[in-house]
Scaffold this active site. Structure first.
Site, mmCIF file in Angstrom:
data_model
loop_
_atom_site.group_PDB
_atom_site.id
_atom_site.type_symbol
_atom_site.label_atom_id
_atom_site.label_comp_id
_atom_site.label_asym_id
_atom_site.label_seq_id
_atom_site.Cartn_x
_atom_site.Cartn_y
_atom_site.Cartn_z
ATOM 1 N N GLU A 190 -52.782 -53.985 111.493
ATOM 2 C CA GLU A 190 -53.887 -53.250 110.858
ATOM 3 C C GLU A 190 -55.100 -54.140 110.631
ATOM 4 O O GLU A 190 -56.239 -53.662 110.636
ATOM 5 C CB GLU A 190 -53.437 -52.629 109.531
ATOM 6 C CG GLU A 190 -52.425 -51.500 109.677
ATOM 7 C CD GLU A 190 -50.989 -51.975 109.824
ATOM 8 O OE1 GLU A 190 -50.761 -53.214 109.880
ATOM 9 O OE2 GLU A 190 -50.080 -51.126 109.896
ATOM 10 N N PHE B 243 -40.955 -45.152 98.471
ATOM 11 C CA PHE B 243 -40.947 -46.018 99.644
ATOM 12 C C PHE B 243 -42.352 -46.097 100.246
ATOM 13 O O PHE B 243 -42.997 -45.080 100.472
ATOM 14 C CB PHE B 243 -39.953 -45.464 100.686
ATOM 15 C CG PHE B 243 -39.963 -46.253 101.962
ATOM 16 C CD1 PHE B 243 -39.587 -47.588 101.987
ATOM 17 C CD2 PHE B 243 -40.373 -45.660 103.156
ATOM 18 C CE1 PHE B 243 -39.611 -48.321 103.175
ATOM 19 C CE2 PHE B 243 -40.407 -46.389 104.339
ATOM 20 C CZ PHE B 243 -40.026 -47.728 104.344
ATOM 21 N N GLN B 244 -42.812 -47.302 100.468
ATOM 22 C CA GLN B 244 -44.146 -47.589 101.033
ATOM 23 C C GLN B 244 -45.279 -46.996 100.183
ATOM 24 O O GLN B 244 -46.299 -46.567 100.708
ATOM 25 C CB GLN B 244 -44.235 -47.116 102.484
ATOM 26 C CG GLN B 244 -43.297 -47.926 103.377
ATOM 27 C CD GLN B 244 -43.551 -47.777 104.854
ATOM 28 O OE1 GLN B 244 -43.935 -46.707 105.319
ATOM 29 N NE2 GLN B 244 -43.331 -48.850 105.595
ATOM 30 N N LYS C 229 -49.535 -37.498 102.184
ATOM 31 C CA LYS C 229 -48.971 -36.878 103.388
ATOM 32 C C LYS C 229 -48.907 -35.347 103.270
ATOM 33 O O LYS C 229 -49.180 -34.627 104.227
ATOM 34 C CB LYS C 229 -47.569 -37.446 103.624
ATOM 35 C CG LYS C 229 -46.953 -37.010 104.930
ATOM 36 C CD LYS C 229 -45.634 -37.702 105.175
ATOM 37 C CE LYS C 229 -45.078 -37.347 106.542
ATOM 38 N NZ LYS C 229 -43.813 -38.039 106.806
ATOM 39 N N MET D 17 -63.006 -77.477 110.385
ATOM 40 C CA MET D 17 -64.010 -77.485 109.322
ATOM 41 C C MET D 17 -63.436 -78.107 108.046
ATOM 42 O O MET D 17 -64.129 -78.844 107.336
ATOM 43 C CB MET D 17 -64.513 -76.059 109.053
ATOM 44 C CG MET D 17 -65.622 -75.985 108.039
ATOM 45 S SD MET D 17 -67.037 -77.013 108.497
ATOM 46 C CE MET D 17 -68.094 -75.810 109.291
HETATM 47 C C1 LIG Z 1 -58.092 -66.450 106.529
HETATM 48 C C2 LIG Z 1 -58.643 -67.797 106.190
HETATM 49 N N1 LIG Z 1 -57.835 -68.767 105.735
HETATM 50 C C3 LIG Z 1 -58.323 -69.998 105.437
HETATM 51 C C4 LIG Z 1 -59.655 -70.272 105.595
HETATM 52 C C5 LIG Z 1 -60.221 -71.659 105.224
HETATM 53 N N2 LIG Z 1 -60.783 -72.291 106.437
HETATM 54 C C6 LIG Z 1 -62.097 -72.291 106.712
HETATM 55 S S1 LIG Z 1 -62.471 -72.992 108.157
HETATM 56 C C7 LIG Z 1 -60.869 -73.387 108.438
HETATM 57 C C8 LIG Z 1 -60.469 -74.103 109.689
HETATM 58 C C9 LIG Z 1 -60.686 -73.302 110.914
HETATM 59 O O1 LIG Z 1 -60.060 -73.935 111.982
HETATM 60 P P1 LIG Z 1 -60.307 -73.485 113.470
HETATM 61 O O2 LIG Z 1 -60.209 -72.030 113.603
HETATM 62 O O3 LIG Z 1 -59.409 -74.264 114.358
HETATM 63 O O4 LIG Z 1 -61.820 -73.840 113.718
HETATM 64 P P2 LIG Z 1 -62.582 -75.258 113.745
HETATM 65 O O5 LIG Z 1 -63.112 -75.478 112.389
HETATM 66 O O6 LIG Z 1 -61.595 -76.295 114.163
HETATM 67 O O7 LIG Z 1 -63.664 -75.067 114.738
HETATM 68 C C10 LIG Z 1 -60.053 -72.965 107.373
HETATM 69 C C11 LIG Z 1 -58.585 -73.181 107.269
HETATM 70 C C12 LIG Z 1 -60.469 -69.220 106.052
HETATM 71 N N3 LIG Z 1 -61.780 -69.370 106.211
HETATM 72 N N4 LIG Z 1 -59.937 -68.008 106.368
#
Ligand SMILES: Cc1ncc(C[n+]2csc(CCOP(=O)(O)OP(=O)(O)O)c2C)c(N)n1
Length: 584
Positions: free
Chosen positions: A55, A117-118, A167, A476
């Protein structure tokens, strides 16, 4: 009024969707929503239903579709876990003002509140992440609720609206006339502009020597890019855009000074700091733009044009503001303003850009720089692709190095920063524009969050290319660890990964891998030449950082510009320049 025909609630839902011009929706079925899926199946000649694998995929597809087209995106899920899987997407759409209607099944009315349920309290759970939500209590109100949901989603500042349908109501039959109009007046969402304030803005513009336009995603949502262009060109005021606003003003125009904010350009962030009038248009002064509030644009008077009353004065107080239809406001303001040269101001902006342009140097023998990969994507697609992104370093490099000349070509998760957004969003955009090349510029971490939707790109043979800039890190976060946590890589190294070429192969789509700059150019060209889905993995230098960077909570002028120049040196440089006369 013509006599209504006997219909099921599910059929009423489909009829309003069709009447609202919905051509496609994205979803995943289940027990409580079965009657509506059955009605959709029986009406499949009138409306397309895309079966997703999760989803979250469905709602990000609906967001991608909405952002690419400006229409309301629609997704559908069952009760309980189906509905709770939508929560991230609803929050994302709420933060980024995406017009969206989410339809969820609910347990039968008599079971509500029994821990059936659900069962989940979906209106309770989603109250704070929707613009509005409804629990339908009676089949008689169902068509009007559906009509109002679309109206609320698209009017004024757009946002997500959820309709929760028990539903038994979807399965019941009744004679309910189709409502022709929403039950709410438009004035509730789009206030009438205050033209006295517009006059005040024109006076402030006439008095300014260093004005700056700071425009955001609200311009795109209001379809006001053309009006912004006319205003900026007539007044000759330089323009910077937020992450969400990219494409609202052409990147190739001489007045454009790049993105501003945490990873904005040196020139844009200094312009923000040293301008004497800041004209905020469809932007909301969020913390990624303002940095340290007490040092935000300290020398400027500020004006704000928006449609959302809650944005005015929320983070930054302004000297003039008006709410309303942005096209009308900008049209009126443009008429009141004259043309000025601002030569000294442009000289200053040019000097800043010369000193620290957005640039990189790719050594052909060294590891691939992610900036180079983005630049090659830009060059090979001639700037004509629809780009989506995940969240992280790759997102910022995409924002910095892919140049957008038109709105709705740039689809990213700004407010919530949702990893896993970009791939399903690319699928949604591709359904909207099947002939376009849609590219998800992804990080290896983010792509692994929603890559189950590869089944959808295969099933519908979509022209979606996923370019994974693979640094084998949650890059990042690693960058923050490099800068502020003494290189302790807690939980950011992710060496165990799928072989992305084999992954593509097992879904029956094309897969490519590049490890050198030369291979990067070759595989990208090859992948873009062939229509249809592909994954391109580019192994990039894991040590690369995104610059400039305004450290969280820091002032915009205190940008870190490169690895050699640490934060203290930047601050010392600013202090020295200030002592000499205020400029750097
Ligand atoms: C759902 C979610 N979980 C955690 C984060 C925290 N977060 C921000 S950037 C990042 C790293 C992203 O890694 P990647 O997709 O490999 O991209 P890169 O920065 O290496 O280009 C994280 C864990 C987030 N933004 N979204």
């Amino acid at each position: 009024m013509a006599k209504a025909k006997l219909k099921t609630g599910a059929q009423m839902v489909v009829d309003v969707l069709v009447d609202e011009g919905v051509e496609i929706l994205f979803g995943l079925t289940g027990g409580a929503i079965l009657p509506v899926f059955d009605a959709l199946f029986q009406n499949r000649h009138r409306i397309q239903l895309v079966d997703t694998r999760h989803e979250q995929g469905a709602i990000h597809m609906a967001e991608g579709y909405a952002k690419a087209t400006g229409k309301v995106g629609v997704c559908i899920a069952t009760s309980g876990p189906g509905a709770t899987n939508l929560v991230t997407g609803l929050t994302d759409a709420y933060m980024d003002s995406v017009p969206l209607v989410a339809i969820t099944g609910q347990v039968p009315s008599h079971l509500i509140g029994t821990d059936a349920f659900q069962e989940a309290d979906v209106v309770g759970i989603t109250r704070s992440c929707t613009k509005h939500n409804f629990l339908v209590k009676n089949i008689q109100e169902l068509p009007q609720v559906m009509r109002d949901a679309f109206f609320i989603a698209r009017s004024g500042r757009p946002g997500p609206v959820l309709v929760d349908i028990p539903k038994d109501i979807a399965a019941a039959s009744a004679e309910v006339p189709m409502p022709k109009a929403p039950s709410i007046p438009l004035s509730k969402f789009v206030p009438t502009p205050d033209f006295k304030q517009v006059e005040r803005m024109a006076e402030l513009i006439a008095a300014a020597k260093k004005p700056l336009i700071y425009a955001g995603g609200g311009v795109i949502n209001a379809n006001a890019s053309e009006a912004l262009y006319k205003f900026a060109r007539k007044t000759n005021i330089p323009v910077t855009l937020t992450l969400m606003g990219l494409g609202a003003y052409p990147a190739n125009d001489r007045q454009f000074i790049d993105m501003l904010g945490m990873h904005g350009s040196y020139r844009a962030n200094l312009a923000l700091t040293y301008c004497d009038l800041l004209i905020a248009i469809g932007s909301r002064f969020d913390d990624r733009v303002t940095g340290k509030l007490s040092e935000f644009s300290p020398h400027s008077k500020k004006v704000h044009i928006d449609v959302d009353p809650t944005s005015i004065g929320k983070n930054v107080s302004v000297d003039a503001h008006t709410l309303g239809d942005m096209n009308v406001i900008l049209g009126a303001l443009t008429k009141l303003c004259g043309t000025k040269e601002y030569e000294g101001w442009y000289d200053e902006l040019d000097a800043w850009n010369k000193k620290h342009p957005l640039a990189y140097k790719q050594d052909p023998k060294a590891k691939v720089l992610p900036q180079f990969a983005v630049d090659e994507i830009f060059r090979l697609t001639k700037g004509d692709a629809i780009i989506t992104t995940e969240v992280g370093q790759h997102q910022m490099w995409a924002a910095q190095f892919y140049r957008f000349n038109k709105p709705r070509r740039w689809i990213t998760s700004g407010g919530l920063g949702t990893m896993g957004f970009g791939f399903p969003a690319a699928i949604g955009a591709s359904f909207a524009y099947p002939d376009a090349t849609v590219i998800d510029i992804a990080g290896d971490g983010s792509f692994q969050m929603t890559m189950q939707e590869l089944a959808v790109v295969k099933q519908y043979d979509l022209n979606v290319k996923t370019v994974v800039l693979n640094n084998r890190f949650l890059g990042m976060v690693k960058q923050w660890q490099d800068l502020f946590f003494d290189k302790r890589y807690a939980s950011t190294s992710i060496p165990a990964q799928p072989d992305f070429v084999k992954l593509a192969d097992c879904y029956g789509i094309a897969g490519y891998r590049a490890e050198t700059p030369k291979q990067t150019t070759e595989v990208l060209a090859e992948a873009f030449k062939r229509k249809g889905p592909a994954i391109v993995e580019i192994v990039v230098d894991e040590e690369e950082h995104v610059y400039p960077m305004v450290p969280a909570g820091g002032a915009n002028k205190d940008m870190v510009l490169n690895k050699q120049q640490d934060r203290e040196r930047v601050i010392a440089e600013i202090a020295k320049a200030k002592a000499k006369g205020g400029k750097r």
